[in-house]
Design a protein around this motif. Structure first.
Motif, PDB file in Angstrom:
ATOM      1  N   GLY A 240     -41.818  24.218 -36.084  1.00 22.11           N
ATOM      2  CA  GLY A 240     -42.299  23.046 -35.356  1.00 22.11           C
ATOM      3  C   GLY A 240     -41.218  22.299 -34.601  1.00 22.11           C
ATOM      4  O   GLY A 240     -41.522  21.364 -33.849  1.00 22.11           O
ATOM      5  N   LEU A 241     -39.956  22.689 -34.785  1.00 24.57           N
ATOM      6  CA  LEU A 241     -38.874  22.014 -34.073  1.00 24.57           C
ATOM      7  C   LEU A 241     -38.822  22.473 -32.614  1.00 24.57           C
ATOM      8  O   LEU A 241     -39.324  23.545 -32.265  1.00 24.57           O
ATOM      9  CB  LEU A 241     -37.535  22.327 -34.755  1.00 24.57           C
ATOM     10  N   PRO A 242     -38.197  21.692 -31.751  1.00 20.19           N
ATOM     11  CA  PRO A 242     -38.058  22.115 -30.348  1.00 20.19           C
ATOM     12  C   PRO A 242     -37.322  23.451 -30.246  1.00 20.19           C
ATOM     13  O   PRO A 242     -36.334  23.688 -30.956  1.00 20.19           O
ATOM     14  CB  PRO A 242     -37.234  20.984 -29.721  1.00 20.19           C
ATOM     15  N   ALA A 243     -37.821  24.326 -29.391  1.00 23.31           N
ATOM     16  CA  ALA A 243     -37.166  25.605 -29.150  1.00 23.31           C
ATOM     17  C   ALA A 243     -35.922  25.383 -28.291  1.00 23.31           C
ATOM     18  O   ALA A 243     -35.771  24.335 -27.649  1.00 23.31           O
ATOM     19  CB  ALA A 243     -38.134  26.558 -28.442  1.00 23.31           C
ATOM     20  N   PRO A 244     -34.999  26.355 -28.251  1.00 23.18           N
ATOM     21  CA  PRO A 244     -33.832  26.202 -27.375  1.00 23.18           C
ATOM     22  C   PRO A 244     -34.214  25.868 -25.937  1.00 23.18           C
ATOM     23  O   PRO A 244     -33.549  25.056 -25.285  1.00 23.18           O
ATOM     24  CB  PRO A 244     -33.150  27.576 -27.481  1.00 23.18           C
ATOM     25  N   ALA A 245     -35.298  26.461 -25.435  1.00 24.59           N
ATOM     26  CA  ALA A 245     -35.721  26.172 -24.058  1.00 24.59           C
ATOM     27  C   ALA A 245     -36.086  24.709 -23.866  1.00 24.59           C
ATOM     28  O   ALA A 245     -35.934  24.161 -22.759  1.00 24.59           O
ATOM     29  CB  ALA A 245     -36.910  27.065 -23.689  1.00 24.59           C
ATOM     30  N   ASP A 246     -36.543  24.064 -24.948  1.00 25.48           N
ATOM     31  CA  ASP A 246     -36.933  22.655 -24.849  1.00 25.48           C
ATOM     32  C   ASP A 246     -35.721  21.729 -24.697  1.00 25.48           C
ATOM     33  O   ASP A 246     -35.876  20.557 -24.331  1.00 25.48           O
ATOM     34  CB  ASP A 246     -37.734  22.239 -26.086  1.00 25.48           C
ATOM     35  N   LEU A 247     -34.531  22.241 -25.016  1.00 23.27           N
ATOM     36  CA  LEU A 247     -33.329  21.408 -24.908  1.00 23.27           C
ATOM     37  C   LEU A 247     -32.659  21.503 -23.539  1.00 23.27           C
ATOM     38  O   LEU A 247     -31.718  20.757 -23.262  1.00 23.27           O
ATOM     39  CB  LEU A 247     -32.318  21.792 -25.998  1.00 23.27           C
ATOM     40  N   VAL A 248     -33.140  22.398 -22.696  1.00 26.11           N
ATOM     41  CA  VAL A 248     -32.477  22.598 -21.407  1.00 26.11           C
ATOM     42  C   VAL A 248     -32.515  21.333 -20.558  1.00 26.11           C
ATOM     43  O   VAL A 248     -31.498  20.886 -20.018  1.00 26.11           O
ATOM     44  CB  VAL A 248     -33.104  23.790 -20.656  1.00 26.11           C
ATOM     45  N   THR A 249     -33.694  20.725 -20.423  1.00 28.67           N
ATOM     46  CA  THR A 249     -33.793  19.512 -19.610  1.00 28.67           C
ATOM     47  C   THR A 249     -32.963  18.362 -20.180  1.00 28.67           C
ATOM     48  O   THR A 249     -32.214  17.703 -19.439  1.00 28.67           O
ATOM     49  CB  THR A 249     -35.259  19.086 -19.445  1.00 28.67           C
ATOM     50  N   PRO A 250     -33.052  18.075 -21.497  1.00 26.59           N
ATOM     51  CA  PRO A 250     -32.180  17.020 -22.036  1.00 26.59           C
ATOM     52  C   PRO A 250     -30.687  17.298 -21.826  1.00 26.59           C
ATOM     53  O   PRO A 250     -29.927  16.380 -21.561  1.00 26.59           O
ATOM     54  CB  PRO A 250     -32.532  17.000 -23.532  1.00 26.59           C
ATOM     55  N   LEU A 251     -30.281  18.563 -21.920  1.00 24.80           N
ATOM     56  CA  LEU A 251     -28.878  18.891 -21.675  1.00 24.80           C
ATOM     57  C   LEU A 251     -28.512  18.632 -20.224  1.00 24.80           C
ATOM     58  O   LEU A 251     -27.395  18.163 -19.926  1.00 24.80           O
ATOM     59  CB  LEU A 251     -28.622  20.370 -22.030  1.00 24.80           C
ATOM     60  N   THR A 252     -29.441  18.916 -19.335  1.00 24.11           N
ATOM     61  CA  THR A 252     -29.167  18.683 -17.923  1.00 24.11           C
ATOM     62  C   THR A 252     -28.951  17.192 -17.649  1.00 24.11           C
ATOM     63  O   THR A 252     -28.079  16.803 -16.855  1.00 24.11           O
ATOM     64  CB  THR A 252     -30.341  19.199 -17.066  1.00 24.11           C
ATOM     65  N   THR A 253     -29.740  16.356 -18.337  1.00 24.23           N
ATOM     66  CA  THR A 253     -29.596  14.912 -18.108  1.00 24.23           C
ATOM     67  C   THR A 253     -28.261  14.371 -18.616  1.00 24.23           C
ATOM     68  O   THR A 253     -27.808  13.321 -18.155  1.00 24.23           O
ATOM     69  CB  THR A 253     -30.753  14.145 -18.799  1.00 24.23           C
ATOM     70  N   LEU A 254     -27.632  15.073 -19.558  1.00 30.46           N
ATOM     71  CA  LEU A 254     -26.330  14.621 -20.055  1.00 30.46           C
ATOM     72  C   LEU A 254     -25.289  14.603 -18.954  1.00 30.46           C
ATOM     73  O   LEU A 254     -24.326  13.833 -19.001  1.00 30.46           O
ATOM     74  CB  LEU A 254     -25.832  15.549 -21.171  1.00 30.46           C
ATOM     75  N   THR A 255     -25.459  15.476 -17.979  1.00 34.17           N
ATOM     76  CA  THR A 255     -24.447  15.596 -16.936  1.00 34.17           C
ATOM     77  C   THR A 255     -24.590  14.542 -15.856  1.00 34.17           C
ATOM     78  O   THR A 255     -23.754  14.464 -14.946  1.00 34.17           O
ATOM     79  CB  THR A 255     -24.503  16.995 -16.285  1.00 34.17           C
TER      80      THR A 255
END
Length: 388
Positions: A371-386
């Motif tokens: 039920g946790l976010p998949a790696p693909a679900d973290l792509v957008t949040p990682l992009t916003t870090l930049t």
């Protein structure tokens, strides 16, 4: 977006990061892996571009664990593992010192590559301080990629004094990057240690490289199937002697055992194998776990987390490193049992196979993990870090 993965040497540190690297590539971002020793070839086999940051001999010299007879190596590794376990959720200073040296050896090339490639983000394995140093030097965010149950919000701050040489080699002041995030790969309630800092949870998606899947793997077993594995490091550093007692007990357990030690392990010290033990070469671990009623293993983080994700009860026989920590948490969460390798017997394995409470807990944990976010679900949040 360009993402540099700065990873400590060893596939146990690299493999947990591969699904996130794949997710970023699939979303159209550029990925480059900076690692050393066996990690370079493993990254290439995973389809990722990789740069070697230090010669394998330099890494071996730091660990120095491959010297002496197997019994002596086993004793040293077990002693270090028990000391590491004393720190509980916190990473022991012994590890911080050791990986501080690894970080220093790999920092120079990592920084040189980073300055030419200009990443927007640095993802680093938990103990690869070269990633922290390079992110600081470039002024880009750093993402600490976890690989086990341990949560320590102030780890980077505690690690920093051990990274003076690494920071000096990249020409950066001894300070943390401007923005840091930690990615945990277990459900928050299963983490060992306090919450804190900016931490994200991500589903652990097992990656164990490729391999030929034997036909028998698809056939329903006539008896409960028990997987036995010791990962890659234990057989190489200690040999396979730690499994002698487990294999001696196998004939007295109503189960079929699959002995998966990879293609390079020397099984000769084990003597003739019992008739209900099937040795196999390299087969991806998560496929072996599918259909297994239980798994007996050394407590390596990759094996522990893969078994958790598969919902398979575990019997942990810790040999060293963080294996005592993982074994203790497996037992505390009701996901299995643990005992010293020299104390395992048929009754222990039989108890694990018969314990429906453990089986239910293991299945429930796997559901929670899924039920946790998949790696693909973290792509957008990682992009916003930049983006400031």
């Amino acid at each position: 977006m360009r993402v540099l993965f700065a990873v400590s040497p060893g596939i146990g540190h690299l493999f947990p990061t591969i699904p996130l690297a794949w997710a970023l590539r699939a979303a159209g971002h550029e990925v480059l892996v900076a690692t050393a020793a066996e990690g370079v070839e493993a990254a290439v086999h995973a389809g990722l571009p990789a740069v070697e940051t230090a010669p394998a001999s330099a890494i071996a010299a730091i660990f120095g664990a491959a010297t002496g007879p197997p019994d002596e190596r086993a004793r040293r590794m077990s002693e270090r593992g028990r000391r590491i376990a004393e720190a509980g959720h916190a990473v022991h200073d012994l590890l911080l010192r050791t990986f501080g040296e690894v970080s220093a050896v790999t920092a120079g090339v990592t920084a040189e590559v980073a300055r030419r490639w200009r990443p927007d983000l640095v993802v680093h394995s938990r103990l690869q301080g070269a990633g922290l140093a390079v992110a600081s030097a470039l002024g880009v965010p750093a993402v600490e990629h976890g690989f086990n149950f341990q949560s320590e919000p102030d780890l980077a701050a505690r690690f920093l004094p051990h990274l003076a040489a690494a920071y000096e080699r990249v020409g950066a002041p001894l300070a943390l990057p401007p923005r840091r995030v930690v990615v945990h790969v277990a459900p928050p309630e299963m983490m060992l240690g306090p919450a804190g800092g900016e931490a994200w949870s991500m589903r652990y998606v097992p990656y164990n490289a490729g391999g030929d899947l034997p036909r028998w793997l698809w056939e329903p077993p006539e008896r409960p199937r028990v997987l036995i594995t010791m990962g890659t490091v234990v057989p190489r550093l200690q040999g396979v002697g730690g499994l002698s007692r487990m294999l001696a007990a196998a004939p007295d357990v109503d189960a079929e055992f699959v002995l998966a030690l990879g293609g390079d392990a020397d099984l000769a010290p084990l003597g003739p194998l019992p008739p209900n033990v099937r040795p196999v070469g390299w087969v991806p671990l998560h496929h072996l776990l599918t259909g297994s009623a239980a798994v007996v293993h050394h407590g390596g983080s990759g094996t522990t987390m893969a078994a958790l994700a598969a919902g398979v009860p575990q019997l942990v026989l810790p040999h060293g490193a963080d294996q005592f920590v993982n074994g203790g948490q497996v037992a505390a969460l009701g996901l299995g049992l643990w005992c010293p390798p020299a104390e395992v017997d048929a009754a222990t394995v039989t108890k694990l196979l018969a314990d429906e409470t453990i089986a239910r807990s293991a299945r429930s944990a796997a559901t929670r993990m899924a039920g946790l976010p998949a790696p693909a679900d973290l792509v957008t949040p990682l992009t916003t870090l930049t983006h400031p």
